[in-house]
Motif scaffolding. Structure first.
Motif, PDB file in Angstrom:
ATOM      1  N   LYS A 106      29.598 -52.694  35.043  1.00  0.00           N
ATOM      2  CA  LYS A 106      30.556 -52.184  34.060  1.00  0.00           C
ATOM      3  C   LYS A 106      29.913 -51.154  33.146  1.00  0.00           C
ATOM      4  CE  LYS A 106      33.940 -55.821  33.910  1.00  0.00           C
ATOM      5  NZ  LYS A 106      34.428 -56.998  33.161  1.00  0.00           N
ATOM      6  N   LEU A 107      28.628 -51.325  32.902  1.00  0.00           N
ATOM      7  CA  LEU A 107      27.915 -50.379  32.040  1.00  0.00           C
ATOM      8  C   LEU A 107      28.005 -48.976  32.617  1.00  0.00           C
ATOM      9  CD1 LEU A 107      25.873 -49.514  29.826  1.00  0.00           C
ATOM     10  CD2 LEU A 107      24.062 -50.191  31.390  1.00  0.00           C
ATOM     11  N   LYS A 108      27.818 -48.882  33.921  1.00  0.00           N
ATOM     12  CA  LYS A 108      27.854 -47.574  34.586  1.00  0.00           C
ATOM     13  C   LYS A 108      29.195 -46.887  34.282  1.00  0.00           C
ATOM     14  CE  LYS A 108      26.193 -44.529  37.426  1.00  0.00           C
ATOM     15  NZ  LYS A 108      27.057 -43.571  36.747  1.00  0.00           N
ATOM     16  N   ARG A 109      30.260 -47.649  34.455  1.00  0.00           N
ATOM     17  CA  ARG A 109      31.590 -47.072  34.224  1.00  0.00           C
ATOM     18  C   ARG A 109      31.799 -46.718  32.760  1.00  0.00           C
ATOM     19  NH1 ARG A 109      35.134 -50.449  37.344  1.00  0.00           N
ATOM     20  NH2 ARG A 109      36.101 -51.144  35.419  1.00  0.00           N
ATOM     21  N   ALA A 110      31.380 -47.645  31.877  1.00  0.00           N
ATOM     22  CA  ALA A 110      31.581 -47.419  30.442  1.00  0.00           C
ATOM     23  C   ALA A 110      30.779 -46.212  29.979  1.00  0.00           C
ATOM     24  CB  ALA A 110      31.168 -48.664  29.661  1.00  0.00           C
ATOM     25  N   GLN A 111      29.583 -46.079  30.547  1.00  0.00           N
ATOM     26  CA  GLN A 111      28.725 -44.962  30.174  1.00  0.00           C
ATOM     27  C   GLN A 111      29.359 -43.648  30.620  1.00  0.00           C
ATOM     28  OE1 GLN A 111      24.823 -45.941  31.582  1.00  0.00           O
ATOM     29  NE2 GLN A 111      23.886 -44.305  30.406  1.00  0.00           N
ATOM     30  N   ASP A 112      29.911 -43.666  31.834  1.00  0.00           N
ATOM     31  CA  ASP A 112      30.574 -42.462  32.351  1.00  0.00           C
ATOM     32  C   ASP A 112      31.730 -42.052  31.455  1.00  0.00           C
ATOM     33  OD1 ASP A 112      28.870 -42.173  34.393  1.00  0.00           O
ATOM     34  OD2 ASP A 112      30.171 -43.031  35.943  1.00  0.00           O
ATOM     35  N   SER A 113      32.564 -43.021  31.081  1.00  0.00           N
ATOM     36  CA  SER A 113      33.731 -42.622  30.291  1.00  0.00           C
ATOM     37  C   SER A 113      33.324 -42.205  28.889  1.00  0.00           C
ATOM     38  CB  SER A 113      34.807 -43.710  30.271  1.00  0.00           C
ATOM     39  OG  SER A 113      34.269 -44.921  29.874  1.00  0.00           O
ATOM     40  N   ALA A 114      32.234 -42.793  28.375  1.00  0.00           N
ATOM     41  CA  ALA A 114      31.751 -42.338  27.063  1.00  0.00           C
ATOM     42  C   ALA A 114      31.264 -40.901  27.168  1.00  0.00           C
ATOM     43  CB  ALA A 114      30.636 -43.250  26.560  1.00  0.00           C
ATOM     44  N   GLU A 115      30.607 -40.591  28.294  1.00  0.00           N
ATOM     45  CA  GLU A 115      30.114 -39.236  28.476  1.00  0.00           C
ATOM     46  C   GLU A 115      31.250 -38.251  28.707  1.00  0.00           C
ATOM     47  OE1 GLU A 115      26.867 -39.440  31.353  1.00  0.00           O
ATOM     48  OE2 GLU A 115      25.812 -40.425  29.708  1.00  0.00           O
ATOM     49  N   LEU A 135      38.221 -42.969  19.246  1.00  0.00           N
ATOM     50  CA  LEU A 135      38.104 -43.207  20.680  1.00  0.00           C
ATOM     51  C   LEU A 135      36.668 -43.029  21.142  1.00  0.00           C
ATOM     52  CD1 LEU A 135      39.593 -43.727  23.392  1.00  0.00           C
ATOM     53  CD2 LEU A 135      39.723 -41.265  23.649  1.00  0.00           C
ATOM     54  N   ALA A 136      36.050 -41.933  20.688  1.00  0.00           N
ATOM     55  CA  ALA A 136      34.675 -41.667  21.100  1.00  0.00           C
ATOM     56  C   ALA A 136      33.760 -42.813  20.658  1.00  0.00           C
ATOM     57  CB  ALA A 136      34.193 -40.340  20.518  1.00  0.00           C
ATOM     58  N   SER A 137      33.981 -43.297  19.422  1.00  0.00           N
ATOM     59  CA  SER A 137      33.138 -44.390  18.924  1.00  0.00           C
ATOM     60  C   SER A 137      33.371 -45.668  19.703  1.00  0.00           C
ATOM     61  CB  SER A 137      33.423 -44.649  17.446  1.00  0.00           C
ATOM     62  OG  SER A 137      33.345 -43.461  16.736  1.00  0.00           O
ATOM     63  N   LEU A 138      34.647 -45.943  20.008  1.00  0.00           N
ATOM     64  CA  LEU A 138      34.943 -47.174  20.738  1.00  0.00           C
ATOM     65  C   LEU A 138      34.366 -47.125  22.145  1.00  0.00           C
ATOM     66  CD1 LEU A 138      38.588 -48.091  19.675  1.00  0.00           C
ATOM     67  CD2 LEU A 138      36.448 -49.122  18.963  1.00  0.00           C
ATOM     68  N   LEU A 139      34.396 -45.958  22.748  1.00  0.00           N
ATOM     69  CA  LEU A 139      33.828 -45.830  24.089  1.00  0.00           C
ATOM     70  C   LEU A 139      32.317 -46.036  24.053  1.00  0.00           C
ATOM     71  CD1 LEU A 139      35.922 -42.859  25.503  1.00  0.00           C
ATOM     72  CD2 LEU A 139      35.925 -45.199  26.346  1.00  0.00           C
ATOM     73  N   GLU A 140      31.702 -45.513  23.002  1.00  0.00           N
ATOM     74  CA  GLU A 140      30.260 -45.724  22.862  1.00  0.00           C
ATOM     75  C   GLU A 140      29.956 -47.195  22.625  1.00  0.00           C
ATOM     76  OE1 GLU A 140      27.578 -43.460  20.673  1.00  0.00           O
ATOM     77  OE2 GLU A 140      28.545 -41.549  21.090  1.00  0.00           O
ATOM     78  N   ASN A 141      30.788 -47.805  21.809  1.00  0.00           N
ATOM     79  CA  ASN A 141      30.668 -49.227  21.536  1.00  0.00           C
ATOM     80  C   ASN A 141      30.704 -50.017  22.837  1.00  0.00           C
ATOM     81  OD1 ASN A 141      30.226 -50.361  19.095  1.00  0.00           O
ATOM     82  ND2 ASN A 141      32.358 -50.777  18.619  1.00  0.00           N
ATOM     83  N   ASN A 142      31.660 -49.654  23.659  1.00  0.00           N
ATOM     84  CA  ASN A 142      31.881 -50.337  24.918  1.00  0.00           C
ATOM     85  C   ASN A 142      30.646 -50.236  25.811  1.00  0.00           C
ATOM     86  OD1 ASN A 142      33.676 -51.837  26.286  1.00  0.00           O
ATOM     87  ND2 ASN A 142      34.809 -50.129  27.167  1.00  0.00           N
TER      88      ASN A 142
END
Lengths: 293, 93
Positions: free
Chosen positions: A31-40, A235-242
């Motif tokens: 899940k980290l991989k996906r979360a990292q991608d969407s944060a990027e 949104l950007a912060s929440l994605l980073e949080n995730n």
């Protein structure tokens, strides 16, 4: 003294726990991989937005500047938005954010400011409501949403904008965890209102101010852009949080798996010693019995 | 800019960057009317109405449906910040 059978059960139970933590670690890694991608993926938009606002802010001065950009001159009413995860088992991830927020709230309260809270994420609410129950304006629970989009954060941004425009909040600060790397998530504060404008992000014009044309007027554009910037920042912060949450969970579960492995090793050693001791005792008893005959 | 006769354009949504590259022309729906942008356009900024953004490059034409957002044109190129955007599909004329 535990019997051999008790020890066997105990080892079995630690092994089962280890399997769970191992599985959780692998799930978190995926899940980290996906979360990292969407944060990027969200970063270009936030960056461009900041550049556009900086461009505008540079050109706008004095009384015509919207309050959301420059503030309303007061800092009495503080609104603190605390964004945490909805789930735990991620080491100190949630606690670190909450601790940073708590310190800020206490220092502001000590300075005579009125502090109110909005929490995003279940863990933050659970930890903060013990101490600040009466100050919580609203708690958002995002555990039901699979994908974070601008529509998900819009109600939160709307509420913040309303609190500000209706004079219940003068300064809005967001607490979240900045995703520095997989091993480092830094609990951070971000000022949402007045907007934290990074003037260096504005396009370099070589000292010459370009003549910008605006449709509709400059002020009108800023009026609509600033509330949108709220959503985007959120949104950007929440994605980073995730992303940070999964990274944190991954390393927490990795540690847990390793600890379980060490425990199993130690317990096995003890178990085998005990088994050998018991066999030796039995042998002595048999030989002694045979000699007695 | 590498190619002085091309316009650098990027179309981004909060979720991802939909398009980035050097193109010939972009037509976008401003709130006060549709407008076209070529390379070396004067600095310009507008909010967007709901409609289509058309990106033209040579014989390729790409159409994106956008809803809500801003377009910013400066010497670095054009940036379209769309809140929602979808591509209709690439058509070759």
């Amino acid at each position: 003294m535990a019997s051999l059978k008790d020890m066997r059960t105990q080892i079995g139970s630690v092994k089962a726990t280890q399997k769970i933590t191992k599985a959780m670690q692998m799930v978190a890694a995926a899940k980290l991989k996906r979360a990292q991608d969407s944060a990027e993926n969200a970063r270009p938009y936030a960056k461009r937005m900041a550049a556009v606002i900086a461009n505008l802010a540079k050109g706008i001065t004095g009384d015509s500047a919207p309050q959301m950009l420059v503030g309303n001159g007061s800092t009495t009413n503080q609104l603190v938005v605390v964004a945490t995860a909805d789930r735990g088992l991620a080491g100190g991830f949630n606690s670190n954010i909450v601790r940073a927020a708590r310190e800020y709230i206490q220092s502001q309260t000590a300075a005579g400011k009125k502090v109110r809270l909005i929490t995003i994420g279940r863990k933050g609410r659970d930890q903060l409501k013990r101490q600040f129950a009466s100050q919580i304006v609203e708690s958002f629970d995002l555990s039901g949403t699979k994908v974070l989009t601008i529509d998900v954060v819009a109600p939160i941004a709307d509420l913040i904008a309303r609190e500000f425009s209706e004079g219940r909040a003068d300064v809005v600060t967001l607490f979240y965890s900045r995703f520095q790397s997989v091993i480092a998530q830094v609990p951070s504060a971000k000022r949402l209102i007045p907007a934290d404008v990074d003037l260096s992000a504005a396009a370099d014009t070589g000292g010459v101010q370009p003549v910008y044309e605006y449709e509709p007027s400059e002020e009108e554009i800023l009026e609509t852009l600033l509330p949108r910037n709220l959503s985007v920042q959120l949104l950007a912060s929440l994605l980073e949080n995730n992303a940070g949450f999964y990274a944190s969970q991954m390393s927490a579960m990795d540690n847990a798996t390793r600890n379980a492995g060490e425990m199993i090793k130690a317990m096995n050693l003890k178990y085998n010693r005990k088994r050998q001791a018991q066999i030796t005792t039995e042998l002595i008893e048999i030989i002694a019995g045979a000699e007695a005959l | 800019m590498a190619d002085t006769d091309k316009l650098h354009v990027s179309l981004v949504t909060p979720e991802r960057e939909l398009f980035a590259g050097e193109v010939d022309q972009v037509v976008a729906p401003g709130v006060e009317g549709e407008f076209g942008v070529l390379a070396h356009h004067a600095p310009f900024m507008t909010t967007l109405a709901e409609g289509d953004v058309v990106i033209l490059d040579g014989t390729t034409k790409r159409v994106f449906q956008v809803r809500g957002g801003f377009a910013d044109v400066n010497e670095d190129g054009m940036t379209i910040l769309a809140e929602h955007a979808n591509e209709y599909g690439e058509t070759v004329q």
